[in-house]
Design an enzyme around this catalytic site. Sequence first.
Site, PDB file in Angstrom:
ATOM      1  N   GLU A  24       1.050  -1.117  -0.031  1.00 12.15           N
ATOM      2  CA  GLU A  24      -0.105   0.011   0.155  1.00 12.15           C
ATOM      3  C   GLU A  24       0.781   1.276  -0.022  1.00 12.15           C
ATOM      4  OE1 GLU A  24      -3.187   0.187  -0.305  1.00 12.15           O
ATOM      5  OE2 GLU A  24      -3.471  -2.037  -0.276  1.00 12.15           O
ATOM      6  N   SER A  32     -48.895 -17.772  48.069  1.00 15.15           N
ATOM      7  CA  SER A  32     -48.524 -17.843  49.279  1.00 15.15           C
ATOM      8  C   SER A  32     -47.120 -17.653  49.694  1.00 15.15           C
ATOM      9  CB  SER A  32     -48.933 -19.226  50.013  1.00 15.15           C
ATOM     10  OG  SER A  32     -50.198 -19.379  49.964  1.00 15.15           O
TER      11      SER A  32
END
Length: 623
Positions: free
Chosen positions: A90, A383
């Site tokens: 690159e 309960s």
Amino acid sequence: MKKIIGFIIIIISFLVFYFTSQQAMMAYETSKHIPKKKVEELPVVSLSQNSVFYDRNNNPFYIPASGDNRINLKSGDIPQLVKDIFISTEDRYFYSHKGIDLFGVARAFMVNVSNSGIEQGASTITQQLARNLYLTQARTVERKIKEIQISLQLERQYSKDEILEMYINTIYFANRNYGIEAASKAYFSKSVKDLSIAQTAFVCTIPNNPTLYDPLKNFNNAKKRQERILGILRDQGKITEQQYTAAMKEKITLKKDSKTQEYPDYYSYVDSELKSILAGKKGKFNTSKLSAAQQTELKKLKTVPERALYLQNQGLKVYTSLNPSVQQATVNAVNRGTLSTNTQGAAVVVRNDTHEIIAISGGRNYEPHNLNRAFQSYRQPGSTIKPLLVYAPYIETFGATPDTKVNADNYCKGTYCPKNDSKKEYGDVTIRTAMQNSYNTAAVRLYEQLTPRIGYSYLDKFGFRTITNEDRVELGRALGGFNVGMSPLEMTDAYSTFGNNGVFYENTAIKKITLRDGTVLYDNEPKAIRVYNPSTNETMRSMLNSVVKDGTAKHIYMPLNYIGGKTGTTNDNTNLWFMGLTSNYTIGTWIGNDKQRIPIPKNYSYPPTQRIWQNIVVSGHLY
């Protein structure tokens, strides 16, 4: 004809090169007269990263699949071969130019013309970074000039190694993967440091043209470019002839990484808890330890959800209390335990001494992103509320003992006339007997004597979220008939108080949050709230033991060091609960239908919630 067309292309390319070069020179000359900028004048960009979630053994169990996949690496962690490849292909003169390379443009032009294709790019690595961080990919002269100006500024602000590090972490590797580490794991299921020379060269082909060299769609294209890269590395002396030969012969086999997505029930809750932490609603998340770039970005966000989402995408490491074996046992128990009734269910497992949520089932065959019934579904507790709202407050307030007597005959106050489940009357019984057999009329009498005001002075310490004003005055709440109700997680949290000597902790799943480098941003510090004195707590533990040993849960009694719990059933059998404790754990279970008024079929010898609880304890070894 081909020669004429080729000649025209060369002329046009030369003109483009010449014009671009002139613009570059103009930008460069102009830049000489720009005063030196401080680092802050060019915004520092914070790159998003995946967050990773770890179990109690520090093994990753969940990596969110949405969004971009990026794992940033420090320069020292990027293999030299990777750096060599990108510089060689690159920007060969990366370490000598000042951000733009006019001679590089000319070289690229000549190479591309001679090869009748795009073999070399004209942009430097710095220019590509400028484009990726600050600009669009639009191909205009104006954008190119801005790119050059930013590149020159980047070179002022950062060292070459820092620019190369940012570049390698920023570039796109196709299929939503950014940066070399994410790409390596995506295509070879391992870190870039563990790749061979051939694999490294292969994955580094992609950024040049992520569509053309997409390894999943265009493998052959990527392979041909890999071979060219290997040749370049050999010619430049970056690898030996022997390494080149071996790499050329090596077969490239992709091993696509499936992101870790285990235990969605548990992750669903962790994600919710994480959002609360990041939004500042739970604990202290130390944003001052974030990088300057992250703090700058955070200040730009106006809403709490935006800030939380941003933080979640900053590569956090989230350490949780998940116990994988217990999680699997919990999920299996709920899946099996709800099969015969064709209902839904949920379960939560808490470790008492560390105040950790170690397992969660959000429903039968739970699927990601669905309703998690463990913490998002609120139901009447039946309960199971009695020990929390009635018995423990009564014992604490009046100094009662398990042998204190209460009447369990029929009860009426105005139009409110509750019955015992058996429809029988039992006369005067001890409160131990009343609780172990879940006599309703006894509980209502105790609650009336205690008064709702005192009962709620205890219940409010647990932080139940959906209690209404009506709930606070009606006597029927002593039997669990709430307007909205409680979640299984809330109930399990509350019951864990009995496993902590009467002290309540809001149990949590997240223990610690750090950045990738280990910087701690959050450390869980559970707060303690004294609810019952130790003697009341011991009395309650004794009575809860009686429920399992001789009462409504005697079917699941096991001779453990400690076992205790409370059953719960709502009207028309629409909800079943069991909240139970062993020596070190509290486990809460619930089953019912998502449509709340549909009853649960009574095709069982004893409630499935108890069987689920028992299976979790046995399979998870929670003794």
